[in-house]
Write a protein that holds these residues in place. Sequence first.
Motif, PDB file in Angstrom:
ATOM      1  N   LYS A   1       0.839  -1.205   0.000  1.00 34.44           N
ATOM      2  CA  LYS A   1       0.000   0.000   0.000  1.00 34.44           C
ATOM      3  C   LYS A   1       0.871   1.251   0.000  1.00 34.44           C
ATOM      4  O   LYS A   1       0.880   2.012   0.942  1.00 34.44           O
ATOM      5  N   LEU A   2       1.625   1.429  -1.098  1.00 38.00           N
ATOM      6  CA  LEU A   2       2.490   2.591  -1.193  1.00 38.00           C
ATOM      7  C   LEU A   2       1.817   3.652  -2.057  1.00 38.00           C
ATOM      8  O   LEU A   2       0.972   3.340  -2.879  1.00 38.00           O
ATOM      9  N   THR A   3       2.219   4.909  -1.855  1.00 38.99           N
ATOM     10  CA  THR A   3       1.755   5.930  -2.793  1.00 38.99           C
ATOM     11  C   THR A   3       2.667   5.900  -4.024  1.00 38.99           C
ATOM     12  O   THR A   3       3.731   5.270  -4.020  1.00 38.99           O
ATOM     13  N   LEU A   4       2.230   6.603  -5.050  1.00 42.51           N
ATOM     14  CA  LEU A   4       2.943   6.603  -6.322  1.00 42.51           C
ATOM     15  C   LEU A   4       4.405   7.014  -6.167  1.00 42.51           C
ATOM     16  O   LEU A   4       5.307   6.389  -6.723  1.00 42.51           O
TER      17      LEU A   4
ATOM     18  N   MET B   1       4.795   7.919 -16.422  1.00 44.08           N
ATOM     19  CA  MET B   1       3.404   7.575 -16.130  1.00 44.08           C
ATOM     20  C   MET B   1       2.900   8.301 -14.891  1.00 44.08           C
ATOM     21  O   MET B   1       1.711   8.593 -14.770  1.00 44.08           O
ATOM     22  N   SER B   2       3.807   8.582 -13.955  1.00 46.97           N
ATOM     23  CA  SER B   2       3.367   9.242 -12.719  1.00 46.97           C
ATOM     24  C   SER B   2       3.183  10.741 -12.916  1.00 46.97           C
ATOM     25  O   SER B   2       2.460  11.391 -12.168  1.00 46.97           O
ATOM     26  N   VAL B   3       3.868  11.280 -13.924  1.00 49.55           N
ATOM     27  CA  VAL B   3       3.867  12.726 -14.106  1.00 49.55           C
ATOM     28  C   VAL B   3       2.728  13.190 -15.020  1.00 49.55           C
ATOM     29  O   VAL B   3       2.165  14.263 -14.841  1.00 49.55           O
ATOM     30  N   VAL B   4       2.365  12.347 -15.989  1.00 49.92           N
ATOM     31  CA  VAL B   4       1.386  12.764 -16.994  1.00 49.92           C
ATOM     32  C   VAL B   4       0.026  13.176 -16.413  1.00 49.92           C
ATOM     33  O   VAL B   4      -0.494  14.235 -16.774  1.00 49.92           O
ATOM     34  N   PRO B   5      -0.573  12.395 -15.491  1.00 49.38           N
ATOM     35  CA  PRO B   5      -1.894  12.808 -14.987  1.00 49.38           C
ATOM     36  C   PRO B   5      -1.856  14.177 -14.325  1.00 49.38           C
ATOM     37  O   PRO B   5      -2.768  14.996 -14.492  1.00 49.38           O
TER      38      PRO B   5
ATOM     39  N   ILE C   1       5.609  24.544 -15.104  1.00 42.47           N
ATOM     40  CA  ILE C   1       5.473  23.087 -15.074  1.00 42.47           C
ATOM     41  C   ILE C   1       6.550  22.389 -14.214  1.00 42.47           C
ATOM     42  O   ILE C   1       6.228  21.468 -13.471  1.00 42.47           O
ATOM     43  N   PRO C   2       7.818  22.824 -14.246  1.00 43.52           N
ATOM     44  CA  PRO C   2       8.794  22.157 -13.362  1.00 43.52           C
ATOM     45  C   PRO C   2       8.364  22.168 -11.897  1.00 43.52           C
ATOM     46  O   PRO C   2       8.602  21.216 -11.156  1.00 43.52           O
ATOM     47  N   ASN C   3       7.721  23.249 -11.488  1.00 42.00           N
ATOM     48  CA  ASN C   3       7.361  23.387 -10.086  1.00 42.00           C
ATOM     49  C   ASN C   3       6.258  22.435  -9.642  1.00 42.00           C
ATOM     50  O   ASN C   3       6.216  22.024  -8.497  1.00 42.00           O
ATOM     51  N   ILE C   4       5.346  22.093 -10.563  1.00 42.55           N
ATOM     52  CA  ILE C   4       4.222  21.254 -10.124  1.00 42.55           C
ATOM     53  C   ILE C   4       4.518  19.766 -10.305  1.00 42.55           C
ATOM     54  O   ILE C   4       3.732  18.943  -9.864  1.00 42.55           O
ATOM     55  N   THR C   5       5.616  19.409 -10.965  1.00 39.45           N
ATOM     56  CA  THR C   5       5.849  17.988 -11.179  1.00 39.45           C
ATOM     57  C   THR C   5       6.544  17.363  -9.989  1.00 39.45           C
ATOM     58  O   THR C   5       7.236  18.025  -9.233  1.00 39.45           O
TER      59      THR C   5
END
Lengths: 280, 332
Positions: free
Chosen positions: A226-229, A253-257, B131-135
């Motif tokens: 049960k880990l977070t992304l 994949m973790s950044v796109v949403p 965008i760099p700041n929110i990633t």
Amino acid sequence: MSAESNHSGRIREVVSHLVLMFGVALSIFPFYWMLVMASNTTPDIFTYPPKLVVGSHLLENMRNVLDNIDFFGAMLITLLASLGVTVLVLFFDSLAAFAFAKYEFPGSKWLFGLLLATFMIPSQLALVPQFVTLAEFGWIGSLKALIIPGAANAFGIFWMRQYARGAIPDELIAAAKVDGAGFFRQYLTVGLPVLRPGLAFLGIFTFINVWNDYLWPLIVMTDPNKLTLQVALQQLNGVYGTDYSMVMAGALMSVVPLIGVFVIGGRHFIADIAAGAVKS
Amino acid sequence: MAVSNAVSAPAVTATTKDPAGRPPNRYRRALPQYAAISPFFILFAIFGAFPVLFSIWLSLHSWDGIGAMQWVGLEQYSYLLSDPKFWAAITNTLIIWVLSTVPMLLLALVIANALHNATRFRSFYRIAYFIPNITSVVAVTMVFGSIFSNNFGLLNAFLQSVGLNKIEWLSQPWGIKVAIATIVTWRWVGYNAIIFLAGLQAIPSDVYEAAKVDGASPRQTFWRVTVPMLRPVILFAAITSTIGGLQIFTESQVLLGNSGGPGGAGTTIVSYLYQNAFGANQFGYGAAIGWALFILIVLFSIINWRLIGGDENDRLTSRLRRRAGKEQTDER
């Protein structure tokens, strides 16, 4: 005179755009590089000179991620935590902000000052005892540990109060009072509709912060299933650090949403961040 | 909704019954407001105030989180002061802070100026810089980890292609700090630029006109008008960067693991707190490190305040404002 200043103005504009485009390239490059690594095979990345173009192995690398970590499970936990905190923060913060902005009640100034004073406390100071407290509650490893401690915050109340003071006309509240509306009804019918743009900012801000948080979930989500992304991603990095392509596919994949959420609501969000800094 | 009506109705009749409003009524009438602000204060009491007070208590004990707490008085603190690893963590953090904050604020000022002059594509620039700041820091640090990688990193490939030697970025004490500082700078330049831009746009044009009337050169205008008028915003950026810089953790942890890299050269104050409290289960010592961090943050915020927000500058700014105002009325 005016022709001359027009000319120098145009030069200044061109130089500004050159500076800005260079900066944009530096800003965006790591994302491009992430995509390049995620779409090539690891041996291809580790050649000299390195491949600088997008390859054709993206889907394969993404499938590798799904085989190695419970990516969607981690995403679900992260999403539930982010949504949970966001909904509670929006409700509790706007309600408190409405009371502080539009009502004088005994102790209101003093209580607001106390609220501002809590800004001074760095979160790491409370880290160890918070962990001990949650362990005492039996919340370690559960979603509650991710959601409840962050369900209302001083920043949001302060920010929403500033917003509410300017946005909600006293006449509207007076009219609602004449109609016999109590405090909570005034909040629902007068406050909430007017506060909607402010809530959008606070909502995105909160969602992004919880989604990206690393230290707190690292400490409280002790169950490896049960880990977070962010924590799952770091584990992928630690264990399979040699398979850069797969690790980068996971990162992508973790950044796109998140970038999706930002691009939808980003413009107002940036304006509000800037306005908040200038006012304070 | 019917409920809220029912709540407010008796309150109104009660006030009309009691002449000259007895004090308890004021509190009773404010009950909905107290209810509205209570979630924050209740949560803060449980997850903020209590832990902070408890951490004082904790820092006076030796405790592994399972056995009995053992009173040690101020021993954790005296050990802290003589602990070379703690001082190394402070030094590392301060070096990374300087290496990241100075370029970050200077570049942000340059970008903000360019954004102020450029009239087209402004929303595109803002989003691209933000965008760099929110990633996610974790994902971004992994990318930079590959760029700085010793053997196959992009940066070393670039150095070799222009005929320079490779640098073992992630093995050298200073290389590690440069790598962490680069990530921090990259993440926060755009954020600060947008805040500076808002500050630039908030400067009223009559102040510039007053400077022009007084015959100020562009350079004089920049140093005597723009910078003083921007001071509150620069102060905001400096203080937030200081607080953020002293709390750096994720970049170090993701890039170098729990050890903080070779020789612990990338161990920050928060990394050291994490290592002690959650790695070695020394909760009392972890709490003491937390207090040291708090003192440092307060100290550096005061220094920032003194350096950038001094009284003299406020006076200068208000004098310029007044003069600008006076000249406007003269013209009329």
